[in-house]
Write a protein that holds these residues in place. Structure first.
Motif, PDB file in Angstrom:
ATOM      1  N   TRP A   1      14.770  18.447  38.195  1.00 30.86           N
ATOM      2  CA  TRP A   1      14.031  19.045  39.300  1.00 30.86           C
ATOM      3  C   TRP A   1      14.361  18.488  40.589  1.00 30.86           C
ATOM      4  CZ3 TRP A   1      10.188  16.318  41.500  1.00 30.86           C
ATOM      5  CH2 TRP A   1       9.228  15.830  40.661  1.00 30.86           C
ATOM      6  N   ALA A   2      14.118  18.830  41.765  1.00 33.93           N
ATOM      7  CA  ALA A   2      14.206  18.104  43.149  1.00 33.93           C
ATOM      8  C   ALA A   2      13.142  19.018  43.805  1.00 33.93           C
ATOM      9  CB  ALA A   2      15.686  18.336  43.643  1.00 33.93           C
ATOM     10  N   HIS A   3      12.537  18.501  44.859  1.00 34.09           N
ATOM     11  CA  HIS A   3      11.779  18.889  45.693  1.00 34.09           C
ATOM     12  C   HIS A   3      12.016  18.162  47.199  1.00 34.09           C
ATOM     13  CE1 HIS A   3       7.719  20.913  46.637  1.00 34.09           C
ATOM     14  NE2 HIS A   3       7.756  20.045  47.582  1.00 34.09           N
ATOM     15  N   GLN A   4      12.376  19.167  48.144  1.00 33.87           N
ATOM     16  CA  GLN A   4      12.574  18.748  49.582  1.00 33.87           C
ATOM     17  C   GLN A   4      11.166  18.716  50.264  1.00 33.87           C
ATOM     18  OE1 GLN A   4      15.754  17.550  51.158  1.00 33.87           O
ATOM     19  NE2 GLN A   4      13.987  16.920  52.295  1.00 33.87           N
ATOM     20  N   THR A   5      11.066  17.484  51.120  1.00 30.94           N
ATOM     21  CA  THR A   5       9.759  17.621  51.873  1.00 30.94           C
ATOM     22  C   THR A   5      10.402  17.388  53.360  1.00 30.94           C
ATOM     23  OG1 THR A   5       9.767  15.141  51.934  1.00 30.94           O
ATOM     24  CG2 THR A   5       8.752  16.116  50.249  1.00 30.94           C
ATOM     25  N   ASP A   6       9.668  17.477  54.389  1.00 27.37           N
ATOM     26  CA  ASP A   6      10.197  17.167  55.997  1.00 27.37           C
ATOM     27  C   ASP A   6       9.660  15.952  56.172  1.00 27.37           C
ATOM     28  OD1 ASP A   6       7.387  17.399  55.801  1.00 27.37           O
ATOM     29  OD2 ASP A   6       7.293  18.782  57.810  1.00 27.37           O
ATOM     30  N   ARG A   7       9.504  14.866  55.260  1.00 24.21           N
ATOM     31  CA  ARG A   7       9.044  13.561  55.597  1.00 24.21           C
ATOM     32  C   ARG A   7       9.942  12.321  55.234  1.00 24.21           C
ATOM     33  NH1 ARG A   7       4.018  13.609  57.621  1.00 24.21           N
ATOM     34  NH2 ARG A   7       2.975  15.725  57.475  1.00 24.21           N
ATOM     35  N   CYS A   8      10.050  11.252  55.830  1.00 28.88           N
ATOM     36  CA  CYS A   8      10.708  10.376  55.092  1.00 28.88           C
ATOM     37  C   CYS A   8      10.153   9.293  54.075  1.00 28.88           C
ATOM     38  CB  CYS A   8      11.038   9.181  56.498  1.00 28.88           C
ATOM     39  SG  CYS A   8      11.933  10.091  57.953  1.00 28.88           S
ATOM     40  N   GLN A   9      10.784   8.763  53.518  1.00 29.35           N
ATOM     41  CA  GLN A   9      10.103   7.996  52.274  1.00 29.35           C
ATOM     42  C   GLN A   9      10.762   6.783  52.091  1.00 29.35           C
ATOM     43  OE1 GLN A   9      10.464   7.158  48.839  1.00 29.35           O
ATOM     44  NE2 GLN A   9       8.416   7.534  48.233  1.00 29.35           N
ATOM     45  N   ALA A  10       9.953   5.881  51.431  1.00 31.66           N
ATOM     46  CA  ALA A  10      10.422   4.323  51.351  1.00 31.66           C
ATOM     47  C   ALA A  10       9.511   3.795  50.287  1.00 31.66           C
ATOM     48  CB  ALA A  10      10.309   3.694  52.778  1.00 31.66           C
ATOM     49  N   ALA A  11       9.193   4.230  49.523  1.00 28.85           N
ATOM     50  CA  ALA A  11       8.580   3.600  48.042  1.00 28.85           C
ATOM     51  C   ALA A  11       8.653   4.150  46.713  1.00 28.85           C
ATOM     52  CB  ALA A  11       6.933   3.870  48.476  1.00 28.85           C
ATOM     53  N   SER A  12       8.558   3.348  45.716  1.00 28.79           N
ATOM     54  CA  SER A  12       8.819   3.864  44.293  1.00 28.79           C
ATOM     55  C   SER A  12       7.384   4.758  44.006  1.00 28.79           C
ATOM     56  CB  SER A  12       8.818   2.745  43.429  1.00 28.79           C
ATOM     57  OG  SER A  12       9.942   2.057  43.593  1.00 28.79           O
ATOM     58  N   PRO A  13       7.801   5.746  43.318  1.00 30.74           N
ATOM     59  CA  PRO A  13       6.688   6.572  42.772  1.00 30.74           C
ATOM     60  C   PRO A  13       5.862   5.993  41.728  1.00 30.74           C
ATOM     61  CG  PRO A  13       8.867   7.751  42.743  1.00 30.74           C
ATOM     62  CD  PRO A  13       9.204   6.369  43.009  1.00 30.74           C
ATOM     63  N   ALA A  14       4.702   6.485  41.427  1.00 31.45           N
ATOM     64  CA  ALA A  14       4.111   5.999  40.210  1.00 31.45           C
ATOM     65  C   ALA A  14       3.838   7.227  39.268  1.00 31.45           C
ATOM     66  CB  ALA A  14       2.722   5.728  40.692  1.00 31.45           C
ATOM     67  N   VAL A  15       4.073   7.076  38.087  1.00 26.69           N
ATOM     68  CA  VAL A  15       4.036   8.165  37.115  1.00 26.69           C
ATOM     69  C   VAL A  15       3.022   7.952  35.971  1.00 26.69           C
ATOM     70  CG1 VAL A  15       5.302   9.691  35.606  1.00 26.69           C
ATOM     71  CG2 VAL A  15       6.607   8.360  37.387  1.00 26.69           C
ATOM     72  N   ALA A  16       1.933   8.809  35.669  1.00 27.01           N
ATOM     73  CA  ALA A  16       1.028   8.702  34.555  1.00 27.01           C
ATOM     74  C   ALA A  16       0.466   9.941  34.343  1.00 27.01           C
ATOM     75  CB  ALA A  16      -0.305   7.840  35.211  1.00 27.01           C
ATOM     76  N   ASP A  17       0.014  10.179  33.235  1.00 24.07           N
ATOM     77  CA  ASP A  17      -0.398  11.662  32.785  1.00 24.07           C
ATOM     78  C   ASP A  17       0.043  12.868  33.205  1.00 24.07           C
ATOM     79  OD1 ASP A  17      -2.716   9.943  31.192  1.00 24.07           O
ATOM     80  OD2 ASP A  17      -3.786   9.997  33.359  1.00 24.07           O
ATOM     81  N   ALA A  18       1.456  12.695  33.026  1.00 23.00           N
ATOM     82  CA  ALA A  18       2.284  13.928  33.335  1.00 23.00           C
ATOM     83  C   ALA A  18       2.355  14.069  34.744  1.00 23.00           C
ATOM     84  CB  ALA A  18       1.794  15.187  32.583  1.00 23.00           C
ATOM     85  N   THR A  19       2.047  13.155  35.610  1.00 21.06           N
ATOM     86  CA  THR A  19       2.255  13.378  37.122  1.00 21.06           C
ATOM     87  C   THR A  19       3.003  12.168  37.658  1.00 21.06           C
ATOM     88  OG1 THR A  19      -0.351  14.267  37.038  1.00 21.06           O
ATOM     89  CG2 THR A  19       0.388  13.852  39.029  1.00 21.06           C
ATOM     90  N   VAL A  20       3.635  12.806  38.923  1.00 16.47           N
ATOM     91  CA  VAL A  20       4.321  11.956  39.602  1.00 16.47           C
ATOM     92  C   VAL A  20       3.538  12.002  41.125  1.00 16.47           C
ATOM     93  CG1 VAL A  20       6.589  11.070  40.672  1.00 16.47           C
ATOM     94  CG2 VAL A  20       6.369  12.348  38.453  1.00 16.47           C
ATOM     95  N   TYR A  21       3.292  10.486  41.535  1.00 15.01           N
ATOM     96  CA  TYR A  21       2.602  10.226  42.681  1.00 15.01           C
ATOM     97  C   TYR A  21       3.890   9.548  43.799  1.00 15.01           C
ATOM     98  CZ  TYR A  21      -1.292  10.908  39.405  1.00 15.01           C
ATOM     99  OH  TYR A  21      -2.407  11.475  38.707  1.00 15.01           O
ATOM    100  N   VAL A  22       3.767  10.227  44.933  1.00 13.40           N
ATOM    101  CA  VAL A  22       4.810   9.839  45.859  1.00 13.40           C
ATOM    102  C   VAL A  22       3.893   9.612  47.223  1.00 13.40           C
ATOM    103  CG1 VAL A  22       6.996  10.165  46.870  1.00 13.40           C
ATOM    104  CG2 VAL A  22       6.477  11.161  44.665  1.00 13.40           C
ATOM    105  N   ALA A  23       4.216   8.482  48.121  1.00 12.88           N
ATOM    106  CA  ALA A  23       3.466   8.263  49.096  1.00 12.88           C
ATOM    107  C   ALA A  23       4.696   8.410  50.309  1.00 12.88           C
ATOM    108  CB  ALA A  23       3.242   6.937  49.149  1.00 12.88           C
ATOM    109  N   PHE A  24       4.604   9.143  51.293  1.00 14.98           N
ATOM    110  CA  PHE A  24       5.393   9.694  52.438  1.00 14.98           C
ATOM    111  C   PHE A  24       4.975   8.964  53.675  1.00 14.98           C
ATOM    112  CE2 PHE A  24       5.835  12.754  49.191  1.00 14.98           C
ATOM    113  CZ  PHE A  24       7.339  12.999  49.107  1.00 14.98           C
TER     114      PHE A  24
END
Length: 206
Positions: A27-50
């Motif tokens: 899958w892929a998800h397009q946002t309208d924000r810039c991104q410059a960090a690695s995600p974290a993954v835990a308990d079937a969830t992906v956490y992304v800071a923008f």
């Protein structure tokens, strides 16, 4: 990498999940924000800071932390924060992240509820380290902090050494081991602080 997939985001704000064996996109998800960090993954969830909304060379604006379901990419929850290039850290039911407004936050990893936020003396650009019930991080105010992981209360604060009238900024993620906090700064030094006291043990030019 988790659940047989590689999760990452691009500078332009596209979040991807691809099969770690074949490279096929799940899958892929397009946002309208810039991104410059690695995600974290835990308990079937992906956490992304923008960061801020595009264009990516813009200053100011607001950021977000978003929790996606790892399987589908659907948004589980989203919370506004300042622009952030901090890789989130998940410990138990808390996800920790910093931002350019100088805050470090603790959110419920499950619901996104805000547990606490702590105001520091400068932008928090690196990641945080969570060890022994404490959150350690550096700032662009030339400080290193230890705060309680459960309450956000400050435990200690230390600083970079002065050099020609100014001190370096902390843009690195601390490493915590052997009772020490190790972190690099933009003054070209690596610092070692006591994890319990914040006392400067040594610094070394690189």
């Amino acid at each position: 990498v988790a659940y047989g997939r590689l999760y990452f985001a691009t500078n332009s704000g596209m979040v991807f999940a691809i099969n770690a064996t074949t490279g096929l996109r799940a899958w892929a998800h397009q946002t309208d924000r810039c991104q410059a960090a690695s995600p974290a993954v835990a308990d079937a969830t992906v956490y992304v800071a923008f960061l801020n909304p595009r264009p990516c060379n813009a200053s100011g604006g607001k950021g977000h932390i978003v929790a996606y379901w790892a399987g589908s990419g659907d948004v589980r929850w989203s919370r506004p924060i300042g622009p952030s290039e901090t890789s989130p850290v998940v410990v138990g039911d808390s996800v920790y992240v910093g931002d350019w407004d100088g805050y470090v936050y603790a959110f419920s990893a499950r619901t996104g509820r805000l547990w606490w936020k702590f105001k520091s003396d400068g932008k928090v650009k690196g990641g945080v380290a969570v060890v022994g019930g404490r959150v350690y991080f550096g700032t662009y105010g030339s400080s290193v902090y230890a705060v309680s992981a459960t309450t956000g209360k400050e435990i200690w604060r230390s600083s970079a050494q002065q050099r020609l009238g100014s001190a370096g900024h902390f843009y690195a993620t601390p490493a915590v081991a052997y009772g020490r906090v190790y972190v690099g700064a933009t003054d070209g030094k690596v610092y070692s602080f006591g994890a319990d006291t914040g006392d400067l043990i040594w610094s070394h030019y690189t």
